[in-house]
Design an enzyme around this catalytic site. Sequence first.
Site, PDB file in Angstrom:
ATOM      1  N   ASP A  44      -1.726 -15.477  33.507  1.00 54.65           N
ATOM      2  CA  ASP A  44      -2.315 -16.767  33.876  1.00 54.65           C
ATOM      3  C   ASP A  44      -1.248 -17.851  33.922  1.00 54.65           C
ATOM      4  OD1 ASP A  44      -4.790 -15.665  34.046  1.00 54.65           O
ATOM      5  OD2 ASP A  44      -5.421 -16.232  32.032  1.00 54.65           O
ATOM      6  N   LEU A  90     -11.634 -16.326  41.556  1.00 54.47           N
ATOM      7  CA  LEU A  90     -12.038 -17.633  41.030  1.00 54.47           C
ATOM      8  C   LEU A  90     -10.815 -18.355  40.488  1.00 54.47           C
ATOM      9  CD1 LEU A  90     -15.157 -16.502  38.974  1.00 54.47           C
ATOM     10  CD2 LEU A  90     -15.175 -17.793  41.107  1.00 54.47           C
ATOM     11  N   GLU A 121     -22.119 -17.989  33.242  1.00 54.43           N
ATOM     12  CA  GLU A 121     -22.237 -16.526  33.161  1.00 54.43           C
ATOM     13  C   GLU A 121     -21.015 -15.945  32.467  1.00 54.43           C
ATOM     14  OE1 GLU A 121     -22.716 -15.042  37.149  1.00 54.43           O
ATOM     15  OE2 GLU A 121     -24.066 -16.671  37.702  1.00 54.43           O
ATOM     16  N   LYS A 123     -17.878 -13.980  31.816  1.00 57.11           N
ATOM     17  CA  LYS A 123     -16.953 -13.368  32.773  1.00 57.11           C
ATOM     18  C   LYS A 123     -16.604 -11.974  32.267  1.00 57.11           C
ATOM     19  CE  LYS A 123     -12.811 -14.229  35.478  1.00 57.11           C
ATOM     20  NZ  LYS A 123     -12.128 -12.983  35.302  1.00 57.11           N
ATOM     21  N   ASP A 125     -15.019  -8.480  31.772  1.00 51.46           N
ATOM     22  CA  ASP A 125     -13.654  -8.021  31.969  1.00 51.46           C
ATOM     23  C   ASP A 125     -13.680  -6.554  32.371  1.00 51.46           C
ATOM     24  OD1 ASP A 125     -10.989  -8.162  32.127  1.00 51.46           O
ATOM     25  OD2 ASP A 125     -10.601  -8.263  29.977  1.00 51.46           O
ATOM     26  N   ARG A 144     -12.636  -4.212  45.080  1.00 49.51           N
ATOM     27  CA  ARG A 144     -12.256  -5.466  45.742  1.00 49.51           C
ATOM     28  C   ARG A 144     -11.006  -5.307  46.604  1.00 49.51           C
ATOM     29  NH1 ARG A 144     -10.982 -11.045  42.588  1.00 49.51           N
ATOM     30  NH2 ARG A 144      -9.289  -9.791  41.744  1.00 49.51           N
ATOM     31  N   TYR A 232     -23.734  -9.806  39.748  1.00 48.04           N
ATOM     32  CA  TYR A 232     -23.707 -11.269  39.626  1.00 48.04           C
ATOM     33  C   TYR A 232     -23.582 -12.039  40.937  1.00 48.04           C
ATOM     34  CZ  TYR A 232     -18.741  -9.981  39.221  1.00 48.04           C
ATOM     35  OH  TYR A 232     -17.519  -9.420  39.404  1.00 48.04           O
ATOM     36  N   LYS A 296     -21.014 -21.661  38.003  1.00 48.25           N
ATOM     37  CA  LYS A 296     -21.275 -21.677  39.446  1.00 48.25           C
ATOM     38  C   LYS A 296     -22.283 -22.775  39.755  1.00 48.25           C
ATOM     39  CE  LYS A 296     -20.834 -16.675  39.747  1.00 48.25           C
ATOM     40  NZ  LYS A 296     -21.574 -15.411  39.796  1.00 48.25           N
ATOM     41  N   LYS A 320     -11.416 -19.699  31.045  1.00 45.49           N
ATOM     42  CA  LYS A 320     -10.876 -18.579  30.271  1.00 45.49           C
ATOM     43  C   LYS A 320     -10.838 -18.896  28.779  1.00 45.49           C
ATOM     44  CE  LYS A 320      -9.274 -15.250  32.787  1.00 45.49           C
ATOM     45  NZ  LYS A 320      -7.992 -15.120  33.220  1.00 45.49           N
ATOM     46  N   CYS A 414      17.044   4.644   5.290  1.00 41.73           N
ATOM     47  CA  CYS A 414      15.806   5.023   5.967  1.00 41.73           C
ATOM     48  C   CYS A 414      14.714   5.273   4.926  1.00 41.73           C
ATOM     49  CB  CYS A 414      16.026   6.273   6.811  1.00 41.73           C
ATOM     50  SG  CYS A 414      14.483   6.932   7.468  1.00 41.73           S
ATOM     51  N   CYS A 417      13.703   9.180   4.973  1.00 45.07           N
ATOM     52  CA  CYS A 417      14.548  10.322   4.605  1.00 45.07           C
ATOM     53  C   CYS A 417      15.735   9.930   3.747  1.00 45.07           C
ATOM     54  CB  CYS A 417      15.029  11.060   5.844  1.00 45.07           C
ATOM     55  SG  CYS A 417      16.280  10.166   6.758  1.00 45.07           S
ATOM     56  N   CYS A 432      17.973   4.865  11.861  1.00 42.89           N
ATOM     57  CA  CYS A 432      18.244   5.866  10.828  1.00 42.89           C
ATOM     58  C   CYS A 432      19.239   6.867  11.407  1.00 42.89           C
ATOM     59  CB  CYS A 432      16.930   6.569  10.490  1.00 42.89           C
ATOM     60  SG  CYS A 432      17.127   8.172   9.706  1.00 42.89           S
ATOM     61  N   CYS A 438      15.405  13.928   9.494  1.00 44.37           N
ATOM     62  CA  CYS A 438      14.474  12.880   9.055  1.00 44.37           C
ATOM     63  C   CYS A 438      13.074  13.275   9.524  1.00 44.37           C
ATOM     64  CB  CYS A 438      14.879  11.541   9.655  1.00 44.37           C
ATOM     65  SG  CYS A 438      13.655  10.239   9.405  1.00 44.37           S
TER      66      CYS A 438
HETATM   67  S1  IVH Z   1     -18.412 -14.436  40.806  1.00 48.23           S
HETATM   68  C1  IVH Z   1     -16.805 -16.142  44.633  1.00 48.23           C
HETATM   69  N1  IVH Z   1     -19.315 -13.930  38.414  1.00 48.23           N
HETATM   70  O1  IVH Z   1     -13.981 -12.436  37.935  1.00 48.23           O
HETATM   71  C2  IVH Z   1     -17.040 -15.713  43.262  1.00 48.23           C
HETATM   72  N2  IVH Z   1     -17.174 -13.081  39.001  1.00 48.23           N
HETATM   73  O2  IVH Z   1     -11.670 -14.110  39.186  1.00 48.23           O
HETATM   74  C3  IVH Z   1     -17.044 -14.258  43.096  1.00 48.23           C
HETATM   75  N3  IVH Z   1     -16.126 -11.725  37.257  1.00 48.23           N
HETATM   76  O3  IVH Z   1     -13.377 -10.796  40.959  1.00 48.23           O
HETATM   77  C4  IVH Z   1     -17.070 -13.800  41.714  1.00 48.23           C
HETATM   78  N4  IVH Z   1     -17.741 -11.879  35.790  1.00 48.23           N
HETATM   79  O4  IVH Z   1     -14.253  -9.444  39.023  1.00 48.23           O
HETATM   80  C5  IVH Z   1     -18.297 -13.777  39.271  1.00 48.23           C
HETATM   81  N5  IVH Z   1     -20.273 -13.510  36.359  1.00 48.23           N
HETATM   82  C6  IVH Z   1     -19.259 -13.357  37.201  1.00 48.23           C
HETATM   83  C7  IVH Z   1     -18.113 -12.608  36.878  1.00 48.23           C
HETATM   84  C8  IVH Z   1     -17.080 -12.500  37.808  1.00 48.23           C
HETATM   85  C9  IVH Z   1     -16.552 -11.378  36.057  1.00 48.23           C
HETATM   86  C10 IVH Z   1     -14.816 -11.342  37.805  1.00 48.23           C
HETATM   87  C11 IVH Z   1     -14.878 -10.695  39.152  1.00 48.23           C
HETATM   88  C12 IVH Z   1     -14.080 -11.558  40.047  1.00 48.23           C
HETATM   89  C13 IVH Z   1     -13.203 -12.289  39.091  1.00 48.23           C
HETATM   90  C14 IVH Z   1     -12.871 -13.642  39.625  1.00 48.23           C
END
Ligand code: IVH
Length: 690
Positions: A44, A90, A121, A123, A125, A144, A232, A296, A320, A414, A417, A432, A438
């Site tokens: 990030d 996103l 919602e 997110k 992983d 994707r 989602y 959203k 995040k 060590c 040993c 060592c 050892c």
């Molecule tokens: S919406 C245009 N909703 O996050 C928006 N994405 O960085 C489309 N992800 O590729 C995504 N939870 O793999 C959305 N509740 C959620 C999500 C979600 C996880 C992931 C997804 C996406 C990435 C975006």
Amino acid sequence: MFDIRHISESDAKKELEFLAKEIEKADIAYYQNDEPYIDDAKYDELRHRNNALEAKFPHLIREDSPSKRIGAKVKSEFKKVELQVPMLSLADIFSIDDVHDFILGVKRFLNTSDDIEFTSEPKMDGLSFSARYEKGVFVKGSTRGDGKIGEDITQNLKAIKGFPLFLTGEVGEVLEVRGEVFMSKKDFFDLNAKNEQENKKIFANPRNAAAGSLRQLDARITEQRNLSFIVYTWGEVSQVLWNTQKEFLDYVKKLGFPVNPYNTLCKNEDELIKSFNYLMENRANLDYDIDGIVYKVNDLELQKRLGFLTRTPRWAVAHKFPPEQAITRLNDIRIQVGRTGALTPVADLEPINVGGVIVKHATLHNEDEIKRKDVRVGDFVIIQRAGDVIPQVIGVLKEKRADDIKEFVFPNICPQCGAHTIREEDEAVRRCTGGLSCPAQAIEMLKHFVSRDAFNIEGLGDKVIEDFYNDGIIKTPYDIFTIEERNKPQDLFSTIPSLNLENRDGWGTKSVIKLIEAINKSKRISLQKFIYALGIRQVGIATAYLIAKHYISFENFMKCMREKDIQLLISIDGIGSAIAKDIVEFFNEEHNVVVINNLLKVVKVDDFEGVINNNSLLLDKTIVFTGTLVTLTRSEAKSKALSNGAKVAGSVSLNTDFVVAGESAGSKLKKAQELGIKIISEDEFTQMIS
Ligand code: IVH
């Protein structure tokens, strides 16, 4: 990194080039190979830095800028799926201030001061997917990929328990639902425990495990793994029957798709932040990993007005979570001894829950790190767990330190040993000197010897190796190959009792037969694997391959090394004098020679099989690959080139004979054009090697 306020244009340009490469590398590792090598927070940070520089110098935005790209190109082995409606990414935000700015931006764009409704919602992983239904029948599944072209995972989605193959209700001609495939924490731990037993791949985290299970050309593997999914969002839809995101979630739920129970509708900024804080505090109790919250805009009309930037919508954002930290007591600093004798300090902690995972140990890196942070046994320390990496001790609460706590002294013998340890100049690690006498080094060496890229012996997992070593069943690699003989029932006159493995705890006739079969199967091995298995310092699989390719037979290689003849060795691109020194030293240690000679009595090492094609058009040519290849993976292409007698270089220079340019080739292609070097397509390359 320079302070962004004072950075010069030329430094910014250099840094953007660096970032484009780094992010691409990280993307490929993460999306294509399912093996990230930097953690999410670092990733990030790179993306953030890239965006900030681009915002300051928009005219420096590169053709290959990461901001124009989502994820990574598809793995070539999968069939491709064209996504009519792209799967987007996103934008990430990290703080409460960022949430405020995001909402302000939305309001400004819409020219309103009224509160706006958002969904909040978790997110997930995992790995995003798109599933296409035609007249309610599931017809195509995709990952994707790069957002426009994904990988065909139709069969894999079908292999997930509970994945709907038919929909009943109002579904219209086409309905594409999108969401996330993930693995629960429990299933992840179970899978790793099983894989450890069987000496198979250990996944770094549930996300990798999910990706590795879903993106399998053989869907039967997917079927054996426990995967979960939620929905989602949507892609192509012939009949949009909802006016808000919330209505969409209700609609798919009714059709039978799982949606996240923690999705909420928020009326204003306060409610969004409340939902964020709630999930941040409770994420540890969820049985799946989430790495943030997605906000959203609820109303589709407003979403439409807000529209999109290059790779992200303006109407949604991902907030995040910060890396997870916790404070606990450091009970001990234990010194682990690795295969090459490196002493690594490990923190033994008072067990603590860090983001849902109980952490008992953390890394302290090396001697200097302990000094720099002044970490002492008995201290209260800050532990950080960021996604994929091993938890780390990032600092000490000095104000909580008791008066009688003493500075930590790194051992100079060590702890396993008793041999003395040395630390070479410019090296961070202390080692060592005990070698295979050892026990710690011997055990690690054995684990390496049977690992997947070496002898690949299923049934000899880490635990089994430790037990067999401690019970005297296997002390050196050679002992592995005499197990069958030693396990036979002995006759009356025999002085050595049978190993009787069948009677060991956790073993039975079947598992012993399986183990012996696996050992026998491994007795024939390729030269590169054999060289790698020896565990010579600095000789990984890639170096082992280069050696194999140049020396062709083990006998030849060993003879040269025994005679300290390293001319050929150091002429190989990628092998320098430091590696050569380690190799020669290895072959001139008598106990290593004993181990090798014993092994050669029972193991058949095949000569390098990639016999050079002397008639090849590529013989002695220097080739550079650039861009994405479609029919071959990079490593396939490289090994084909090598076996045709070519040299493969990493960068273009006047010594380059050909540049093989795949899709979206960038700077290397440009350089080749500037230098007037012959550029060929992937097709031309495959014709040359066929
Ligand atoms: S919406 C245009 N909703 O996050 C928006 N994405 O960085 C489309 N992800 O590729 C995504 N939870 O793999 C959305 N509740 C959620 C999500 C979600 C996880 C992931 C997804 C996406 C990435 C975006």
